[in-house]
Design a protein around this motif. Sequence first.
Motif, PDB file in Angstrom:
ATOM      1  N   ILE A 137      15.792 -14.410 -17.245  1.00 34.35           N
ATOM      2  CA  ILE A 137      14.483 -15.071 -17.207  1.00 34.35           C
ATOM      3  C   ILE A 137      13.800 -14.805 -18.548  1.00 34.35           C
ATOM      4  N   SER A 138      13.635 -15.869 -19.279  1.00 31.04           N
ATOM      5  CA  SER A 138      13.129 -15.675 -20.644  1.00 31.04           C
ATOM      6  C   SER A 138      11.636 -15.327 -20.650  1.00 31.04           C
ATOM      7  N   ALA A 139      10.917 -15.724 -19.585  1.00 36.46           N
ATOM      8  CA  ALA A 139       9.477 -15.462 -19.555  1.00 36.46           C
ATOM      9  C   ALA A 139       9.225 -14.074 -19.006  1.00 36.46           C
ATOM     10  N   PRO A 140       8.688 -13.156 -19.785  1.00 41.03           N
ATOM     11  CA  PRO A 140       8.560 -11.768 -19.324  1.00 41.03           C
ATOM     12  C   PRO A 140       7.540 -11.602 -18.202  1.00 41.03           C
ATOM     13  N   LYS A 141       6.550 -12.475 -18.133  1.00 40.81           N
ATOM     14  CA  LYS A 141       5.526 -12.324 -17.091  1.00 40.81           C
ATOM     15  C   LYS A 141       5.945 -12.951 -15.769  1.00 40.81           C
ATOM     16  N   CYS A 142       6.980 -13.770 -15.839  1.00 36.16           N
ATOM     17  CA  CYS A 142       7.458 -14.380 -14.592  1.00 36.16           C
ATOM     18  C   CYS A 142       8.143 -13.295 -13.764  1.00 36.16           C
ATOM     19  N   LEU A 143       7.641 -13.104 -12.558  1.00 32.51           N
ATOM     20  CA  LEU A 143       8.159 -12.034 -11.716  1.00 32.51           C
ATOM     21  C   LEU A 143       9.539 -12.388 -11.167  1.00 32.51           C
ATOM     22  N   LEU A 144      10.364 -11.374 -11.023  1.00 35.81           N
ATOM     23  CA  LEU A 144      11.628 -11.572 -10.326  1.00 35.81           C
ATOM     24  C   LEU A 144      11.431 -11.130  -8.873  1.00 35.81           C
ATOM     25  N   GLY A 145      11.676 -12.055  -7.966  1.00 34.46           N
ATOM     26  CA  GLY A 145      11.528 -11.746  -6.546  1.00 34.46           C
ATOM     27  C   GLY A 145      12.887 -11.750  -5.879  1.00 34.46           C
ATOM     28  N   ALA A 146      13.078 -10.860  -4.921  1.00 35.69           N
ATOM     29  CA  ALA A 146      14.370 -10.771  -4.254  1.00 35.69           C
ATOM     30  C   ALA A 146      14.234 -11.020  -2.755  1.00 35.69           C
ATOM     31  N   VAL A 147      15.129 -11.828  -2.245  1.00 36.58           N
ATOM     32  CA  VAL A 147      15.269 -11.976  -0.804  1.00 36.58           C
ATOM     33  C   VAL A 147      16.483 -11.138  -0.423  1.00 36.58           C
ATOM     34  N   VAL A 148      16.305 -10.211   0.526  1.00 38.78           N
ATOM     35  CA  VAL A 148      17.440  -9.353   0.875  1.00 38.78           C
ATOM     36  C   VAL A 148      17.719  -9.368   2.372  1.00 38.78           C
ATOM     37  N   TYR A 149      18.904  -8.936   2.653  1.00 48.15           N
ATOM     38  CA  TYR A 149      19.376  -8.730   4.020  1.00 48.15           C
ATOM     39  C   TYR A 149      19.312  -7.206   4.131  1.00 48.15           C
TER      40      TYR A 149
END
Lengths: 485, 485, 445, 445
Positions: free
Chosen positions: D226-238
């Motif tokens: 993700i090139s945009a540093p402010k864009c959050l990485l969100g995870a969907v998990v099991y």
Amino acid sequence: MPLDAYEPTVFELDHKGEGRIWFSEPEGTSPIDELLPDEALRSAPLDFPVVSEPEVVRHFTRLSRKNFSIDSGFYPLGSCTMKYNPKINDALSQLSGFTGLHPESGQDVSQGTLRIMVEIQQYLADLTGMAGVTLNPCAGAHGEMCGMMLIKAYHDDRGDKRSIVLAPDSSHGTNPASASMVGYQTVELKSGPDGCVDIEQLKNHLNKDVAAVMLTNPNTLGLFEKNILEIQRLAHEAGALLYYDGANLNAIAGIARPGDMGFNVVHFNLHKTFATPHGGGGPGSGPVGVCQKLLPYLPVPIISKEDGTYTITRQSEKSIGQLSTFFGNVGVVLRAYVYMRMLGLEGIRSNSYNAVLNARYMLEQLKDYIPPELDGDCMHEFVLTLKDHDRFGDLNTMAIAKNLLDRGFHAPTVYFPLIVKEAMMIEPTETESKRTLDEFVDAIKEILEEYKTNPDHVLHAPHQTPVRRLDEVTAARKPELVYTD
Amino acid sequence: MPLDAYEPTVFELDHKGEGRIWFSEPEGTSPIDELLPDEALRSAPLDFPVVSEPEVVRHFTRLSRKNFSIDSGFYPLGSCTMKYNPKINDALSQLSGFTGLHPESGQDVSQGTLRIMVEIQQYLADLTGMAGVTLNPCAGAHGEMCGMMLIKAYHDDRGDKRSIVLAPDSSHGTNPASASMVGYQTVELKSGPDGCVDIEQLKNHLNKDVAAVMLTNPNTLGLFEKNILEIQRLAHEAGALLYYDGANLNAIAGIARPGDMGFNVVHFNLHKTFATPHGGGGPGSGPVGVCQKLLPYLPVPIISKEDGTYTITRQSEKSIGQLSTFFGNVGVVLRAYVYMRMLGLEGIRSNSYNAVLNARYMLEQLKDYIPPELDGDCMHEFVLTLKDHDRFGDLNTMAIAKNLLDRGFHAPTVYFPLIVKEAMMIEPTETESKRTLDEFVDAIKEILEEYKTNPDHVLHAPHQTPVRRLDEVTAARKPELVYTD
Amino acid sequence: MDFIPHTQEEFREMLQTVGLENPNDLFRTIPEQLHNPDIPFPEPMTELEIGDLMNAAAEANRGAKMPSFLGGGAYDHYTPQAIPSLASRSEFITAYTPYQPEVSQGTLQAIFEFQTFMSRLTGMDTANASVYDGASALAEAALMACRITRKEKIAVSSSINPHYLRVMKTYLDAPGIEWVEIPCSDGVTDIEQLTSMVNDEFAACFVQNPNYFGNLEPVDQFRSAISAPKCLLGAVVYPHSLGLLKPPGEWGAEIVVGDLQSLGMPVQFGGPFAGFVSCKQKHVRQLPGRLVGRTKDADGKTGYVLTLQTREQHIRRSKATSNICTNQGLCALMATIYMSLMGPNGLRQAAEMSVRNAHLLQKRLCGIDGVNLAFDKPFFNEFVINLPMPVESFVDTARELGLLSGIRIESAESPEKDGLLVCATEKTKAVDIDFYIDVLTRILE
Amino acid sequence: MDFIPHTQEEFREMLQTVGLENPNDLFRTIPEQLHNPDIPFPEPMTELEIGDLMNAAAEANRGAKMPSFLGGGAYDHYTPQAIPSLASRSEFITAYTPYQPEVSQGTLQAIFEFQTFMSRLTGMDTANASVYDGASALAEAALMACRITRKEKIAVSSSINPHYLRVMKTYLDAPGIEWVEIPCSDGVTDIEQLTSMVNDEFAACFVQNPNYFGNLEPVDQFRSAISAPKCLLGAVVYPHSLGLLKPPGEWGAEIVVGDLQSLGMPVQFGGPFAGFVSCKQKHVRQLPGRLVGRTKDADGKTGYVLTLQTREQHIRRSKATSNICTNQGLCALMATIYMSLMGPNGLRQAAEMSVRNAHLLQKRLCGIDGVNLAFDKPFFNEFVINLPMPVESFVDTARELGLLSGIRIESAESPEKDGLLVCATEKTKAVDIDFYIDVLTRILE
Ligand SMILES: Cc1ncc(COP(=O)(O)O)c(C=O)c1O
Ligand SMILES: Cc1ncc(COP(=O)(O)O)c(C=O)c1O
């Protein structure tokens, strides 16, 4: 055993060992390191405590004992309808034929559950005079959001862009919050001196930008909106739709129908009106009923009966879409179904009579001691106020609440509705005996009496509870949200 | 909610009305007065209270909360093996395939339960080295009576009339009482200074009139009878049989076998060793194992496997007869079966190691504060005594017990065995953590400390319990055994 | 291990604390030669695995799913869900006998309420806190009667449940107490025989109503038919029926026994059930088993305690009224909850519907050619029929067809005269009756 | 009535107390014309009758008894019995939201423990006390990300559970928030596409691991992709998988969502399940739903309260972080008990056995001619296969034969390219795998 003993967190019980062998190794399978790449795995072991089953059972048993519950005492939490939850509802909903059914099993092998869903949709529709019902929303607020989306979809579909929802200032917080979820702006209607919607003000606010008028009825003051028919006429004339927050349906179920009052959308709280347990916070179920013209917008999946088969429909052209992963809180729906079938219409009507009678009876006994905010016939609940400082001095609603805890009662809802100062909202429900109501009234009188002779003791209550007067300010200022050793 | 609040009896909750309609009238049936003669019926209505389900549920929930239980705290009741009762045992025993099976269904449609009965008989026999087991007795004392009957039948069958049972003075009250039930006279053997059977005394008492020697092993002082092999030799030489009270089997299950020690009869308390819940008094289950030569006398019905079919045999020539209406407490047997299968031999042995270790560990910590009655290696339990008045003053066992209640522990068994003055018999069981044992030890120390500074408070304990120090004398003198209004 | 909290580390540490090195030293007082017995035993199982095993075993009990018309001392009455929900609370289940009253008021008050319910139901003054089952209750009551009257002979009607009689015999034979059986005529106790057999050597005469055949006994005649005034009249009852029937206290009984199973417990292959012994006040000190009394605590508050304990084995040892210690407390609790929920009318309704269903069933069965009521007596919810074929083979064939048709009553004379004891309750469904008729018709064809 | 204590007498008496004669006067403030609506409704039933009805309905759910290989967001893991035994205690079940902390410490402490478990499981700093389900958790997290970043665009991988995506769409479309789907390549998120699509206009980018197809995503690459540093990485998990897999906190996620069902709840036709949202400390004031904090009471004792309530609707009304009020508290409690019982190793074992069973199953299925793994990627306990026949008709036929074979993955291209999503857990039995092979072979023949 003493309820005020400190119970360590489960993390403090950690033995830091291997723990139990829960599962045998399946024959013929390969070890995990041959199956998954190393870099996908945890590098450090999971930091969970190792605690034996005997300790876990004792821990949660002890925790449970620190809770107040309907089964252990009177729980007159206004707006929450804390009635007795019949044991049979739980038991039948837990039959393995229900709990073992996977949501993707396919409709032909799921006919039992689907049948119940179709039937309860019909009962809810008939009880409220609506044309159709969806069971997908998981709670009242979810239902509200669903309802707002339906209203938005309706207006949008007609190319009628509207952006405002009108709701009384006495409304529950979820009402404006749900309107916001779909991008509506809420404009609050100040309640009239009689606690009801002020018709003139309503007229002033109604215009082409109003998408919906959102009402709770009986309202959160426990009063039936006396101008309900006038309100609906005005709203509809202005092109707005009418939303009915059915949290208080227990007052009028079987007696009068929102549909007959002209409402377009109504949500149910099965966990209130239909006696499903609240679980210390949830789960609930918030079905939504709609009038004919909103049917096309109902969320998918749609459950219906087609040619004798109970059917799941996953696509519907104008539907607002999907609202929950599968079909909503089906287990809660099963409980409510059992309850409704046992009662029948007769029983549901009887609930309303007795719920209202119990509230009226308590109000009658209490009103000379703590005045109601408003005069008038209350329905299933009523609101008292201790705002008269001359009369009550430092004795406020919080103090009454905490003293009730000491006397073995749960407190009423306090400081709601927000428009009433020092509010105390009492909803006894129909499953309480006269004996219990009388005991509660006596407790209130005793507290008022004791305040005269021993004000300090009263103001510093509770004294008998596992903990007393927790520091909420520090908790919010320096939040400690997880256990750390 | 406060646990010390008065809870009315259910009779005081009477509404004196009609009550609920529990059952619909079956179609096509005739009214009762056409079916039964008038004089057979009640003339006056049954004087039961009319109470609604919500009230009944609250009543019994509140009552339950006044109880101490294993799930809520440490319950070191000596001789009772109050270990954790796994939840899975209860759940699996309640499957409708078990609870819905009528005892007269016939063996071919009851193969599931019969299989379990046959298998657990085998496990119990193997664990103790006996030749056969009956599951019919409903509790330990029932098993003892059964065992005494078997012994009597054996001697009678040989024309050998004997009338005396020898049992140590430390034995449980059920031992002599059970001997009496079958007409035997019990002669008590005074325990030796080491707490074990005094061999010389035994020799003096053994004669041709002695039908049996009845021992608990480990004995009620928590000691393994060190001369057990000598005792059995002497008893058998005198023509007596040896009875093993297996209440304390939790100390040695999987480690050593009564059969190998030469015992002829052994009873089990499944509700102790095999973790079935005690239910506030029962039900338990008291299977009896016997050596080869007693097999013919086992009670009927006999459950066995014949040609691959699990079989019920109702007649057996030399059997002592039938002991319970049907097959004993089968539901309890099912629970014990689940437990045994989960543990396996490995787990059962591990129980013994840990049960003994826990007792030894506690004794080690406590012995400098309250002395044990006897020195020596204890097994799964041990007996302390406060009889040293010079040291303890007015602080007696009862006071310690009541102060423990205030601190959230159940009291140990007190004033038993009868031969120990101011006895306190502690059995921790293997399911308690080191943490809990340490807390209990600390509580004892605290009580002794507090007694120095605040003796009155200690002597008048408990202070934190729902009620405190009940008047048992008046209760027995003027018994009030039923509620009257 | 599954239920032991200690880790290996903790185990070692504690072992050290007690001064041992080798775990086996924990058992060093056990003679060497007894160690390491060779014990065959199946491997441990996980919770998941034992679940599968037990589910399979439950399935193998095919009888549990069949329409059933079995009674004979175990009755399939309806159990309201609130009973298991409440009785399964761990504070009730995982408590021991209430030896420390301060922390056992829940159990104690419930038993006190139980005693009250049973006294009202039977017309006695109180009841004990349960014995093992109905059969042992009868046996204990017989022994109790002997103690009260200081006599050693017991008379019993042969219409009493034969299981009860067998158990009583086991109990009485061991200490050498005599007993006689009074014969029946037309399915009830023969009153004339009773009068002639029972004299003042007898401690008690026991009768059962409704009797094992479901018939109503001539209860009003018993007391006067016993010529010996000191001989106690004892009653065996089906407590459920007392929602409707005249209580034994009104027909002269001084001891009443029975099984609580019909008051809220499943049939569960015959146990746990629970027996009770109720009696008149004057006999209370001879009661076996526990009793709870109401009293006051140090602060004057009402509370409950175990009382009259000098009757019991832990005090009186060999002189106790019984050897019973662990009883069937949880079953008594279930019965207490059942009676609380049902109230007078609920219990009456359940009894009434059972009787009505039984009579409907009987009429329909006896509508079939060759099927007849064995006795000409009013009956409750059970009755005996004769069949135009051997009963044993009918029962077996019906079971193969999925019907539990009843219990064979063996005739002393010949298998052709066997009867079939058939039972209905408020749970009996019309479709099940239809199925019975269908099966019976098919087999007779 | 069944659950109303008043007798008719009491009702009348109370009516008099409030000054009314006619019960209908209780409703006199309701306009006349609304009274007496005509409502069709079935007759009341007794507890016995509704029991029969519900048992019949449960039987009609034939799918509940079939060997099942269904996953796709609802997993049949083993639920230890202690969970229902504890969670069904009425103090937990019949309590409301813990508004009065003094008498709600049981619920409050349990939630506090839940928050701790979830933070440790996911590698986040805390978690909320549940939202409705996994799908609504994703939707709420997307809205939360918009609030945090003040942006109105969301990117999601198309390998996320399609039900979750549909629900998210419903939530985002209404207030007009934009969203884009990043395509997959070979069954996982296409990283290059991700890089090119997600720019600094985006509030967050959500990915799922293991993804809907059961495949392990290249999680270590996301943050840097993700090139945009402010864009959050969100995870969907099991969450169940995190007993074994690297937690999202270690691969750069700042918000983690999922469904708790796999932690101790049955599949029960999809609900009640429960969603959770975990996050880093700095985002906590934007969390939706309840939070519990630890604090002290007036005597200095430790206790727990609802905290940061100004986020919530009852205080902040239209400005709240969410409209949620009633949540899925009891499910969160069940998950807490599950994690307590399992501990780190139990959870790992369950996850491991699920993976091992899944791989065994896959090997055996793909041993059949024409059956192939759809993707060449490591997978967890689910995988997608292609069949030499239309998947839809296979699924239907298998179901008729009593097998729930999997979930059809519709191909955008053509029905021939449909996949079948097959799942195993630690409960999967060897005999069920044999049955699958048997059915598949029979159908393909
Ligand atoms: C009047 C009113 N409306 C709406 C709600 C919201 O319902 P739920 O909590 O099920 O989301 C409540 C619940 O307290 C309420 O009292
Ligand atoms: C040593 C001993 N023997 C026998 C018994 C009697 O067992 P039960 O209570 O099961 O009849 C007990 C029970 O307390 C006991 O401790």
